[in-house]
Design an enzyme around this catalytic site. Structure first.
Site, PDB file in Angstrom:
ATOM      1  N   GLU A 189       0.828  -1.206   0.000  1.00  0.00           N
ATOM      2  CA  GLU A 189       0.000   0.000   0.000  1.00  0.00           C
ATOM      3  C   GLU A 189       0.867   1.263   0.000  1.00  0.00           C
ATOM      4  O   GLU A 189       0.421   2.327  -0.419  1.00  0.00           O
ATOM      5  CB  GLU A 189      -0.929  -0.021   1.222  1.00  0.00           C
ATOM      6  CG  GLU A 189      -2.318   0.504   0.923  1.00  0.00           C
ATOM      7  CD  GLU A 189      -3.320   0.217   2.034  1.00  0.00           C
ATOM      8  OE1 GLU A 189      -4.123  -0.708   1.861  1.00  0.00           O
ATOM      9  OE2 GLU A 189      -3.308   0.916   3.069  1.00  0.00           O
ATOM     10  N   HIS A 200       7.066 -26.967  -0.963  1.00  0.00           N
ATOM     11  CA  HIS A 200       6.356 -28.056  -1.640  1.00  0.00           C
ATOM     12  C   HIS A 200       5.192 -27.549  -2.488  1.00  0.00           C
ATOM     13  O   HIS A 200       4.349 -28.321  -2.919  1.00  0.00           O
ATOM     14  CB  HIS A 200       5.880 -29.081  -0.598  1.00  0.00           C
ATOM     15  CG  HIS A 200       7.039 -29.709   0.124  1.00  0.00           C
ATOM     16  ND1 HIS A 200       7.507 -30.957  -0.177  1.00  0.00           N
ATOM     17  CD2 HIS A 200       7.849 -29.219   1.095  1.00  0.00           C
ATOM     18  CE1 HIS A 200       8.547 -31.230   0.603  1.00  0.00           C
ATOM     19  NE2 HIS A 200       8.784 -30.189   1.371  1.00  0.00           N
ATOM     20  N   LYS A 225     -14.244   0.900  -3.513  1.00  0.00           N
ATOM     21  CA  LYS A 225     -15.287   1.369  -2.576  1.00  0.00           C
ATOM     22  C   LYS A 225     -16.335   2.167  -3.334  1.00  0.00           C
ATOM     23  O   LYS A 225     -17.532   2.005  -3.113  1.00  0.00           O
ATOM     24  CB  LYS A 225     -14.667   2.268  -1.497  1.00  0.00           C
ATOM     25  CG  LYS A 225     -13.761   1.553  -0.543  1.00  0.00           C
ATOM     26  CD  LYS A 225     -13.330   2.500   0.568  1.00  0.00           C
ATOM     27  CE  LYS A 225     -12.161   1.931   1.321  1.00  0.00           C
ATOM     28  NZ  LYS A 225     -11.491   2.915   2.168  1.00  0.00           N
TER      29      LYS A 225
HETATM   30  O1  PA5 Z   1      -3.242   1.460   5.943  1.00  0.00           O
HETATM   31  C1  PA5 Z   1      -4.329   1.986   5.757  1.00  0.00           C
HETATM   32  O2  PA5 Z   1      -4.487   3.207   5.826  1.00  0.00           O
HETATM   33  C2  PA5 Z   1      -5.549   1.144   5.466  1.00  0.00           C
HETATM   34  O3  PA5 Z   1      -5.209  -0.193   5.290  1.00  0.00           O
HETATM   35  C3  PA5 Z   1      -6.556   1.240   6.608  1.00  0.00           C
HETATM   36  O4  PA5 Z   1      -5.946   0.850   7.799  1.00  0.00           O
HETATM   37  C4  PA5 Z   1      -7.784   0.389   6.329  1.00  0.00           C
HETATM   38  O5  PA5 Z   1      -8.363   0.741   5.119  1.00  0.00           O
HETATM   39  C5  PA5 Z   1      -8.807   0.561   7.451  1.00  0.00           C
HETATM   40  O6  PA5 Z   1      -9.174   1.890   7.573  1.00  0.00           O
HETATM   41  P1  PA5 Z   1      -9.935   2.432   8.840  1.00  0.00           P
HETATM   42  O7  PA5 Z   1      -9.039   2.311  10.011  1.00  0.00           O
HETATM   43  O8  PA5 Z   1     -10.244   3.852   8.515  1.00  0.00           O
HETATM   44  O9  PA5 Z   1     -11.181   1.605   9.021  1.00  0.00           O
END
Ligand code: PA5
Length: 446
Positions: A287, A308, A422
């Site tokens: 990310e 394996h 989303k």
């Molecule tokens: O690293 C990030 O920002 C994302 O993976 C969020 O943690 C994830 O989308 C969850 O978001 P939130 O804490 O707003 O529910």
């Protein structure tokens, strides 16, 4: 903690590595002086050293209350609001924790809000039906659908089971200080809350209450975890020269490999308890770096299990990969191979040896085979799997990620690409406010 790069260095031009190594100091400095991209999300850089004993006591106190009232605690969250806690808890707990019913000292920890599987949620509610349970609901935005949906179901169930007043004592919300539906819901219901600092993004938040509360509830030592992170914060600081700075070395080497055409990094462990650490690491790097059509693809395997399944590909498939091996020097438990007079299985050559010695030879043999097969190898060694070392491990990879993202030339602290699915999902579900998108997506499907 030790990093060894010589079996990766031979795969990259020295000039490219030297150039990247020289740039790491500047990138690392940007993390500290806050002048790089995404500088409103740099709270994690000095987070370990800013954690106070009073704050840890507050987390421990809340954990104690949940531990006293609950046999099961559901940790509801997704992505950065989930993976860190699970990674630490699964690394430290017995591999068979879920099956240990008798004389338990700690509540079972189960995870919700990280998928939208109806069967999963139904199974969970069935499991919780005859249990005294509580919920830690974690969402920085407070609006994440997966988490909010699971929380609505579990909150309804808990209130029906124990009444609103008792449910209030068993629910803790971890969220933004002011914004989001979870903040307003928690205020309205009077839940105990913890704040996720504005300047700490989800995937860098395991050392905030996002991770620490669930880890303390599981019965682990969050002070030792934080101490490990604090020590690694000092060891990877911008004033620590390249030759002594493992985060700079890791960041430079992985970028040099990427430039040399190694587009996939496989994180390897030889300890099944580290499976979720790889999941946490994949999110952290994926990310943070997968942007502008660039970035190493972070993959992972658990060895020897996956030798394996994926072993053939790694040994002999397209040479676009490199491996980063997490090597654990000492196992926490001891099991020796027994002698057998009949030796029907032919294993007497191992008699008297620890299982970990066998595992270590598998590890060494695999590393050498893969290097011979053209897979560059970064070796990262930790003394053992305990809270202190895990704290080091977390911060090392966070710091390496920040430096590496800057070397790559992206903002490692945003995630604009996560919004696309989303938007489509909300449009398809006719969420209020998405009328235009709903019409457009439905026209596309007609
Ligand atoms: O690293 C990030 O920002 C994302 O993976 C969020 O943690 C994830 O989308 C969850 O978001 P939130 O804490 O707003 O529910």
């Amino acid at each position: 903690m030790k990093i060894t790069l010589n079996h990766a260095a031979s795969f990259v031009p020295a000039a490219s590595l030297n150039e990247l190594a020289a740039k790491t100091a500047q990138c690392n400095q940007l993390l500290e002086n806050g002048q790089g991209a995404g500088n409103d999300f740099l709270g994690w850089v000095t987070l370990p050293s800013s954690i106070t004993p009073d704050f840890l006591s507050e987390v421990e106190q809340t954990a104690k209350q949940l531990r006293e009232r609950c046999e099961v605690v559901v940790v509801a969250g997704i992505g950065g609001s989930y993976l860190g806690a699970r990674a630490v808890n699964e690394a430290l707990a017995s591999s068979f924790d879920a099956f240990q019913a008798k004389d338990r000292k700690n509540p079972y920890i189960v995870y919700a809000g990280n998928n939208i599987g109806e069967d999963y949620l139904a199974d969970m509610m069935e499991f919780l039906d005859d249990k005294q349970f509580g919920i830690i609901n974690i969402s920085k935005s407070g609006t994440t659908t997966e988490t909010a949906l699971a929380f609505r179901l579990l909150k309804t169930m808990l209130e029906k089971k124990v009444g609103k007043a008792e449910a209030k004592l068993r629910i803790v919300a971890v969220t933004d200080r002011a914004k989001g539906a979870l903040r307003s819901l928690a205020t309205q219901e009077g839940y105990k809350t913890f704040v996720i600092p504005d300047n700490v993004g989800g995937r860098f938040s395991v050392l905030t209450p996002v991770g620490l509360l669930a880890i303390a509830v599981a019965g682990f030592d969050i002070r030792a975890l934080v101490k490990g992170a604090q020590d690694m914060e000092r060891r990877t600081a911008a004033d620590v020269p390249y030759a002594e700075n493992p985060a700079c070395q890791y960041a430079a080497m992985r970028n040099a490999l990427y430039q040399a055409g190694k587009k996939i990094e496989i994180l390897v462990n030889f300890n099944p308890r580290l499976h979720y650490f790889s999941e946490w690491w994949k999110q952290l790097y994926g990310e943070s770096e997968g942007k502008q059509h660039k970035g190493i693809f972070p993959a992972s395997v658990d060895f020897t299990t996956d030798l394996h399944s994926m072993g053939q590909w790694i040994q002999d498939g397209e040479r676009s990969i490199f491996e980063t091996v997490i090597s654990i020097e000492k196992a926490n438990r001891e099991v020796r191979v027994p002698h057998d007079d009949e030796n029907l299985d032919g294993l007497n050559f191992l008699a008297g040896k620890r299982v970990d010695e066998v595992n270590k030879m598998a590890e060494l043999g695999t590393r050498l085979a893969h290097i011979d097969g053209g897979v560059p190898n970064i070796l990262i060694e930790f003394e053992r799997v305990d809270e202190y070392n895990i704290g080091q491990f977390i911060y090392f990879f966070e710091r390496g990620c920040g430096i590496s993202g800057y070397l790559l030339g992206v903002n490692p602290f945003d995630q604009p690409g996560v919004e696309a699915y989303k938007k489509n999902m909300f449009a398809l579900l006719d969420k209020p406010g998405y009328e235009k998108e709903s019409a457009a997506i439905k026209a596309r499907l007609a």
